[in-house]
Design an enzyme around this catalytic site. Structure first.
Site, PDB file in Angstrom:
ATOM      1  CE  LYS A  54      30.188  41.798  22.344  1.00 13.25           C
ATOM      2  NZ  LYS A  54      30.042  41.142  23.643  1.00 13.25           N
ATOM      3  CD  GLN A  98      31.319  40.139  26.744  1.00 10.81           C
ATOM      4  OE1 GLN A  98      30.693  40.846  25.957  1.00 10.81           O
ATOM      5  NE2 GLN A  98      31.870  39.004  26.384  1.00 10.81           N
ATOM      6  CG  ASP A 121      23.859  38.854  24.273  1.00 12.00           C
ATOM      7  OD1 ASP A 121      24.520  38.616  23.246  1.00 12.00           O
ATOM      8  OD2 ASP A 121      24.356  39.256  25.334  1.00 12.00           O
TER       9      ASP A 121
END
Ligand code: GUN
Length: 305
Positions: A54, A98, A121
């Site tokens: 990422k 995460q 997200d």
């Protein structure tokens, strides 16, 4: 029929190029550089790989990447304090924590502490509610990537029968909402579904997101259907021989038995190289979208739901 292969790797490269192009224009016209903060707690090897990837891709499209690596025993209070700090930081337009988090941390509490406008997200309860009611939201990256590939392949999805196998908050449920938003007739199937083969056989679109290696055989697929395989499962591959330490080599497979499904489907995503690369590409797209919204600028075209 032999299915057309939907090349997610090439599609993701195209999305990243679009993001990079729009980031360059944004910088030139307004002096703003989108910024993505990624928070990793602990040292889970798979999560470390994702986070590294990422960070690298964020920089490659011209955005700022802020990585926060915290010890595995970080307290909930310390993690929430970091999220507060990132929420208040005007250089940070997207925040991603995460998952999974270590067991002593409450994932729901942590996710819901993120400013919904920075929740790239799309996991915050506000974004889940906005998506469910058809309002503008941040959309979870993997389902957004699947939707982009489906729209690209079919044009309109209106009136199609879609089955989503799997009811996770990260993929299954938001995927179903997105397909409904595009006027599909949507069924969400799961481990308790009666006669799953029959349910799948009726579908023009099958999205498999259960995390069980090759559980959907080609015999279940309606001829000509489009199959989107979200699964990434590592299985033993004795045909590849053994590693130096004597262990059997492995390979990645999806939730769909590719060899048989490719004989029946009209189009199918491979594993690897299908949905996987689209997830990070959509994370970058979401970060650009969040940055544009925060600065009251027009949203990037073709990169949102
Ligand atoms: N872990 C596995 N997939 C994801 C994802 O899409 N977002 C976050 N935050 N964690 C993950």
């Amino acid at each position: 029929m032999v299915a057309q292969v939907i090349d997610g790797k090439a599609f993701a490269a195209k999305v990243r190029a679009q993001v990079a192009d729009q980031v360059a224009k944004l910088k030139e016209q307004s002096g703003i550089t989108p910024g993505l903060a990624v928070v990793l707690v602990g040292e889970d090897p798979a999560s470390q790989v994702y986070v590294r990837s990422k960070g690298k891709q964020t920089v490659e499209v011209g955005m700022n990447s802020y990585e926060h690596k915290l010890e595995v025993d970080t307290s909930q209070a310390d993690l929430l304090a970091l999220i507060d700090q990132l929420n208040a930081d005007p250089a940070v337009h997207g925040i991603l924590v995460q998952l999974p988090l270590p067991k002593h941390l409450n994932e729901d509490l942590v996710i819901n502490a993120i400013d919904p406008a920075k929740d790239v997200d799309g996991f915050h309860i506000s974004n889940v509610g906005l998506l469910g009611t058809g309002q503008k939201s941040m959309v979870p990256c993997t389902p957004l990537g699947c939707l982009m590939m489906l729209r690209d392949h079919h044009g309109s999805l209106s009136g199609m029968d879609a089955v989503v196998i799997g009811r996770s908050n990260i993929v299954g449920k938001p995927m179903a909402q997105l397909l409904l938003g595009d006027s599909c007739t949507v069924t969400i199937a799961h481990s308790r579904t009666k006669d799953l083969p029959d349910v799948v056989r009726r579908a023009d679109i099958v999205v498999a997101a259960v995390g069980r290696a090759e559980m959907v055989p080609g015999a279940w697929i309606k001829p000509g259907a489009t199959v989107i395989d979200v699964g990434i499962n590592r299985i033993d591959a004795p045909e590849k021989g053994t590693n130096e330490d004597g262990s059997v080599k492995t390979r990645l497979v999806g939730d769909v038995d590719y060899a048989s499904a490719a004989q029946t489907a009209g189009a199918i995503t491979p594993v690897p190289g299908g949905v996987g690369p689209m997830t990070i590409a959509c994370l970058l797209a979401n970060t650009l979208t969040a940055c544009c919204r925060a600065n009251k600028l027009p949203e990037p075209k073709g990169l949102t739901a």
